[in-house]
Design a protein around this motif. Structure first.
Motif, PDB file in Angstrom:
ATOM      1  N   GLU A 264      48.861  39.630  27.330  1.00  0.00           N
ATOM      2  CA  GLU A 264      47.513  39.106  27.082  1.00  0.00           C
ATOM      3  C   GLU A 264      46.799  38.647  28.356  1.00  0.00           C
ATOM      4  O   GLU A 264      45.668  38.176  28.310  1.00  0.00           O
ATOM      5  CB  GLU A 264      47.570  37.959  26.070  1.00  0.00           C
ATOM      6  N   GLU A 265      47.462  38.768  29.483  1.00  0.00           N
ATOM      7  CA  GLU A 265      46.859  38.399  30.763  1.00  0.00           C
ATOM      8  C   GLU A 265      45.512  39.112  30.919  1.00  0.00           C
ATOM      9  O   GLU A 265      45.337  40.253  30.506  1.00  0.00           O
ATOM     10  CB  GLU A 265      47.817  38.809  31.893  1.00  0.00           C
ATOM     11  N   ARG A 266      44.553  38.466  31.533  1.00  0.00           N
ATOM     12  CA  ARG A 266      43.179  38.967  31.600  1.00  0.00           C
ATOM     13  C   ARG A 266      42.872  39.909  32.765  1.00  0.00           C
ATOM     14  O   ARG A 266      42.361  40.987  32.566  1.00  0.00           O
ATOM     15  CB  ARG A 266      42.201  37.786  31.650  1.00  0.00           C
ATOM     16  N   ASP A 267      43.156  39.509  33.966  1.00  0.00           N
ATOM     17  CA  ASP A 267      42.711  40.239  35.155  1.00  0.00           C
ATOM     18  C   ASP A 267      43.726  41.314  35.554  1.00  0.00           C
ATOM     19  O   ASP A 267      44.478  41.153  36.496  1.00  0.00           O
ATOM     20  CB  ASP A 267      42.481  39.251  36.309  1.00  0.00           C
ATOM     21  N   HIS A 268      43.726  42.415  34.805  1.00  0.00           N
ATOM     22  CA  HIS A 268      44.687  43.490  35.049  1.00  0.00           C
ATOM     23  C   HIS A 268      44.352  44.284  36.304  1.00  0.00           C
ATOM     24  O   HIS A 268      43.193  44.514  36.618  1.00  0.00           O
ATOM     25  CB  HIS A 268      44.684  44.487  33.893  1.00  0.00           C
ATOM     26  N   SER A 269      45.384  44.721  36.970  1.00  0.00           N
ATOM     27  CA  SER A 269      45.216  45.731  38.007  1.00  0.00           C
ATOM     28  C   SER A 269      44.953  47.050  37.288  1.00  0.00           C
ATOM     29  O   SER A 269      45.381  47.240  36.150  1.00  0.00           O
ATOM     30  CB  SER A 269      46.494  45.859  38.833  1.00  0.00           C
ATOM     31  N   TYR A 270      44.259  47.958  37.948  1.00  0.00           N
ATOM     32  CA  TYR A 270      44.050  49.272  37.340  1.00  0.00           C
ATOM     33  C   TYR A 270      43.873  50.326  38.417  1.00  0.00           C
ATOM     34  O   TYR A 270      43.597  50.034  39.570  1.00  0.00           O
ATOM     35  CB  TYR A 270      42.855  49.276  36.380  1.00  0.00           C
ATOM     36  N   ILE A 271      44.084  51.566  37.984  1.00  0.00           N
ATOM     37  CA  ILE A 271      43.811  52.722  38.826  1.00  0.00           C
ATOM     38  C   ILE A 271      42.949  53.658  38.003  1.00  0.00           C
ATOM     39  O   ILE A 271      43.250  53.932  36.836  1.00  0.00           O
ATOM     40  CB  ILE A 271      45.109  53.414  39.283  1.00  0.00           C
ATOM     41  N   GLU A 272      41.895  54.116  38.636  1.00  0.00           N
ATOM     42  CA  GLU A 272      40.956  54.996  37.968  1.00  0.00           C
ATOM     43  C   GLU A 272      40.764  56.244  38.823  1.00  0.00           C
ATOM     44  O   GLU A 272      40.645  56.157  40.045  1.00  0.00           O
ATOM     45  CB  GLU A 272      39.631  54.246  37.817  1.00  0.00           C
ATOM     46  N   PHE A 273      40.788  57.396  38.171  1.00  0.00           N
ATOM     47  CA  PHE A 273      40.539  58.669  38.845  1.00  0.00           C
ATOM     48  C   PHE A 273      39.309  59.309  38.212  1.00  0.00           C
ATOM     49  O   PHE A 273      39.243  59.429  36.990  1.00  0.00           O
ATOM     50  CB  PHE A 273      41.720  59.625  38.670  1.00  0.00           C
ATOM     51  N   LYS A 274      38.356  59.711  39.050  1.00  0.00           N
ATOM     52  CA  LYS A 274      37.151  60.389  38.561  1.00  0.00           C
ATOM     53  C   LYS A 274      36.987  61.697  39.330  1.00  0.00           C
ATOM     54  O   LYS A 274      37.079  61.718  40.562  1.00  0.00           O
ATOM     55  CB  LYS A 274      35.909  59.535  38.786  1.00  0.00           C
TER      56      LYS A 274
ATOM     57  N   MET B 280      46.131  35.017  42.508  1.00  0.00           N
ATOM     58  CA  MET B 280      46.181  35.901  43.649  1.00  0.00           C
ATOM     59  C   MET B 280      44.907  36.756  43.683  1.00  0.00           C
ATOM     60  O   MET B 280      44.454  37.249  42.669  1.00  0.00           O
ATOM     61  CB  MET B 280      47.428  36.775  43.550  1.00  0.00           C
ATOM     62  N   VAL B 281      44.347  36.948  44.847  1.00  0.00           N
ATOM     63  CA  VAL B 281      43.106  37.711  45.004  1.00  0.00           C
ATOM     64  C   VAL B 281      43.399  39.202  44.949  1.00  0.00           C
ATOM     65  O   VAL B 281      44.303  39.700  45.613  1.00  0.00           O
ATOM     66  CB  VAL B 281      42.431  37.355  46.351  1.00  0.00           C
TER      67      VAL B 281
ATOM     68  N   GLU C  45      48.450  44.159  45.513  1.00  0.00           N
ATOM     69  CA  GLU C  45      49.676  44.473  46.234  1.00  0.00           C
ATOM     70  C   GLU C  45      49.471  44.626  47.736  1.00  0.00           C
ATOM     71  O   GLU C  45      50.316  44.262  48.525  1.00  0.00           O
ATOM     72  CB  GLU C  45      50.302  45.762  45.684  1.00  0.00           C
ATOM     73  N   TYR C  46      48.359  45.221  48.153  1.00  0.00           N
ATOM     74  CA  TYR C  46      48.200  45.606  49.547  1.00  0.00           C
ATOM     75  C   TYR C  46      46.814  45.254  50.081  1.00  0.00           C
ATOM     76  O   TYR C  46      45.874  45.094  49.331  1.00  0.00           O
ATOM     77  CB  TYR C  46      48.405  47.121  49.710  1.00  0.00           C
TER      78      TYR C  46
ATOM     79  N   GLU D 276      43.428  46.361  52.420  1.00  0.00           N
ATOM     80  CA  GLU D 276      42.592  47.570  52.434  1.00  0.00           C
ATOM     81  C   GLU D 276      43.156  48.677  53.328  1.00  0.00           C
ATOM     82  O   GLU D 276      43.243  49.827  52.914  1.00  0.00           O
ATOM     83  CB  GLU D 276      41.174  47.194  52.886  1.00  0.00           C
ATOM     84  N   ASP D 277      43.562  48.346  54.544  1.00  0.00           N
ATOM     85  CA  ASP D 277      44.063  49.378  55.457  1.00  0.00           C
ATOM     86  C   ASP D 277      45.383  49.964  54.968  1.00  0.00           C
ATOM     87  O   ASP D 277      45.655  51.157  55.143  1.00  0.00           O
ATOM     88  CB  ASP D 277      44.183  48.854  56.894  1.00  0.00           C
ATOM     89  N   GLU D 278      46.209  49.146  54.329  1.00  0.00           N
ATOM     90  CA  GLU D 278      47.459  49.649  53.762  1.00  0.00           C
ATOM     91  C   GLU D 278      47.176  50.603  52.607  1.00  0.00           C
ATOM     92  O   GLU D 278      47.792  51.664  52.503  1.00  0.00           O
ATOM     93  CB  GLU D 278      48.327  48.495  53.253  1.00  0.00           C
ATOM     94  N   LEU D 279      46.230  50.219  51.755  1.00  0.00           N
ATOM     95  CA  LEU D 279      45.858  51.073  50.631  1.00  0.00           C
ATOM     96  C   LEU D 279      45.294  52.407  51.114  1.00  0.00           C
ATOM     97  O   LEU D 279      45.594  53.463  50.553  1.00  0.00           O
ATOM     98  CB  LEU D 279      44.842  50.369  49.713  1.00  0.00           C
ATOM     99  N   GLU D 280      44.491  52.362  52.145  1.00  0.00           N
ATOM    100  CA  GLU D 280      43.915  53.587  52.698  1.00  0.00           C
ATOM    101  C   GLU D 280      45.024  54.534  53.156  1.00  0.00           C
ATOM    102  O   GLU D 280      45.006  55.732  52.852  1.00  0.00           O
ATOM    103  CB  GLU D 280      42.992  53.252  53.865  1.00  0.00           C
TER     104      GLU D 280
END
Length: 131
Positions: free
Chosen positions: A78-88, A1-2, A108-109, A111-115
């Protein structure tokens, strides 16, 4: 999944120390980000959204500056391509304005949904901290 990488900056009118508590602690995140947040015996964060648990490791943390959560499937850690959330948290030297940069890498979503989701979450955060 992309996967999609969503990046946005939000101005926050509060101190780094106050904002950082809401980004890095289970109790702070539970107030605005997830329905429930707990930490298990392995020091993994468990974020609950709509009665569904999502497991994450604290991937990096720099006090009052940066926090990153790597999400993983407990059935397949051990899955490689993890989703992540980063706050700076970034401060503009000229204006002394504080900005929260959100980096959400997930599948999951769109771009417009994420926004829209992040606009709502940040609005809730600002209401809590008065920023």
């Amino acid at each position: 999944m992309v996967k999609n990488k969503f990046i946005a900056d939000y101005q926050i009118n509060a101190s780094k120390k106050i904002v950082f508590q809401y980004l890095s602690t289970a109790s702070g995140l539970e107030e605005w980000f997830a329905d429930n947040v707990r930490i298990n015996e392995d020091k993994n964060y468990i974020f609950n959204f709509d009665n569904e648990d999502h497991y994450a490791r604290l991937a990096s943390l720099r006090s009052n500056a940066h926090v990153k959560f790597d999400f993983f499937d407990p059935e397949n850690p051990e899955e490689r391509d993890h989703s992540y959330i980063e706050f700076k948290l970034e401060e503009n030297e000229l204006t002394q304005s504080l900005f929260l940069k959100v980096i959400d890498y997930s599948n999951e979503y769109e771009e417009d949904e994420l926004e829209a989701i992040w606009e709502g979450l940040i609005y809730k955060l600002k209401e809590i901290i008065g920023g």
